[in-house]
Design an enzyme around this catalytic site. Structure first.
Site, PDB file in Angstrom:
ATOM      1  N   VAL A  82       0.497  -1.043  -0.010  1.00  0.00           N
ATOM      2  CA  VAL A  82      -0.342  -0.039   0.308  1.00  0.00           C
ATOM      3  C   VAL A  82       0.988   1.297  -0.460  1.00  0.00           C
ATOM      4  O   VAL A  82       1.454   1.750   0.937  1.00  0.00           O
ATOM      5  CB  VAL A  82      -0.853  -0.262   0.936  1.00  0.00           C
ATOM      6  CG1 VAL A  82      -1.603   1.444   1.491  1.00  0.00           C
ATOM      7  CG2 VAL A  82      -1.842  -1.057   1.266  1.00  0.00           C
ATOM      8  N   LYS A  83       0.522   2.204  -1.190  1.00  0.00           N
ATOM      9  CA  LYS A  83       1.332   3.122  -0.675  1.00  0.00           C
ATOM     10  C   LYS A  83       0.924   4.034  -0.453  1.00  0.00           C
ATOM     11  O   LYS A  83      -0.128   4.761  -0.917  1.00  0.00           O
ATOM     12  CB  LYS A  83       1.385   3.831  -2.670  1.00  0.00           C
ATOM     13  CG  LYS A  83       2.771   3.916  -3.568  1.00  0.00           C
ATOM     14  CD  LYS A  83       3.056   3.765  -4.800  1.00  0.00           C
ATOM     15  CE  LYS A  83       3.841   4.632  -4.832  1.00  0.00           C
ATOM     16  NZ  LYS A  83       3.579   4.797  -6.563  1.00  0.00           N
ATOM     17  N   VAL A  84       1.198   5.254   0.174  1.00  0.00           N
ATOM     18  CA  VAL A  84       0.850   6.449   1.245  1.00  0.00           C
ATOM     19  C   VAL A  84       1.819   7.148   0.915  1.00  0.00           C
ATOM     20  O   VAL A  84       3.040   6.952   0.960  1.00  0.00           O
ATOM     21  CB  VAL A  84       0.305   6.103   3.071  1.00  0.00           C
ATOM     22  CG1 VAL A  84      -0.577   5.019   3.068  1.00  0.00           C
ATOM     23  CG2 VAL A  84       1.277   6.178   3.305  1.00  0.00           C
TER      24      VAL A  84
END
Ligand code: G3P
Length: 216
Positions: A82-84
């Site tokens: 997951v990219k944040v």
């Protein structure tokens, strides 16, 4: 060094995977916009083609929203990361997702202090954007060197993923510095295989082969 494809175009990803040199994929809202398809459906397809990490980017600005999106992405496939974004809310979300066993890629990193905070927040991957720094006349690779030094100093296990790659020199420099991953557009991936002297050499060998006497 691992090489990822920075793309949401499934046909490009398939072609890269067939070479055996595609270790993962990174996507973002701009790339999925270019692909013009549903994001979740595309991610599912990408995850079935490439077994390595596939980054899916959240679009919420608050930690709660990012965590919610991250949990949903993580259900698509085991290899989803997951990219944040590198913000205060992003770092809160990074810690929360990491505690749940969901791997996080902290994106839009433009300073070594941001990379330090990403590592302290438990990021699996940190993504310094070298091309966008070069675009504003700040040497992107100097940032990668600084991050490598800091991570080595404190034995952080966060992987350095060189993003916003624009050419093969970026890939070469990333490998010389010892970055863990470079994510590259498909056009750059193709360039990595090529050298004009390789083509000239193949042509000459084939021409000479034609002149070799052969038994019938
Ligand atoms: O995946 C994010 C990054 O690689 C973006 O690259 O070319 O839009 O700066 P670029």
């Amino acid at each position: 060094m691992q090489i990822f494809i920075d793309s949401a175009d499934v046909s490009e990803i398939k072609r890269a995977a067939e070479t055996g040199n595609c270790d993962g994929v990174t996507t973002n809202p701009s790339l999925i916009m270019k692909a013009g398809r549903d994001y979740n459906e595309t991610l599912k397809e990408i995850c079935s083609i490439v077994k390595g990490p596939v980054s899916a980017e959240t679009v919420s600005l608050d930690a709660d929203g990012m965590v919610k999106e991250g949990i949903a992405f993580s259900k698509i496939a085991k290899n989803i990361v997951v990219k944040v974004p590198m913000t205060v809310e992003g770092m809160k979300a990074c810690q929360r997702l990491t505690k749940k066993g969901i791997r996080v890629n902290v994106t839009l990193v433009f300073s070594a202090n941001q990379a330090l905070l990403a590592a302290k927040s438990g990021a699996f991957i940190v993504s310094p954007f070298v091309g966008r720094l070069d675009d504003i006349s700040q040497p992107g690779m100097e940032l990668v060197k600084d991050i490598k030094l800091i991570y080595d100093n404190y034995k952080f296990t966060t992987q350095i993923l060189v993003a916003s790659v624009r050419n093969p020199i970026h890939v070469l420099d990333a490998a010389k510095i010892g970055a863990d991953i470079a994510t590259v557009p498909y056009s750059v991936f193709e360039q990595l295989f090529k050298h004009s002297l390789t083509d000239v050499g193949i042509k000459k060998f084939l021409e000479d082969w034609e002149k070799v006497p052969k038994r019938k």
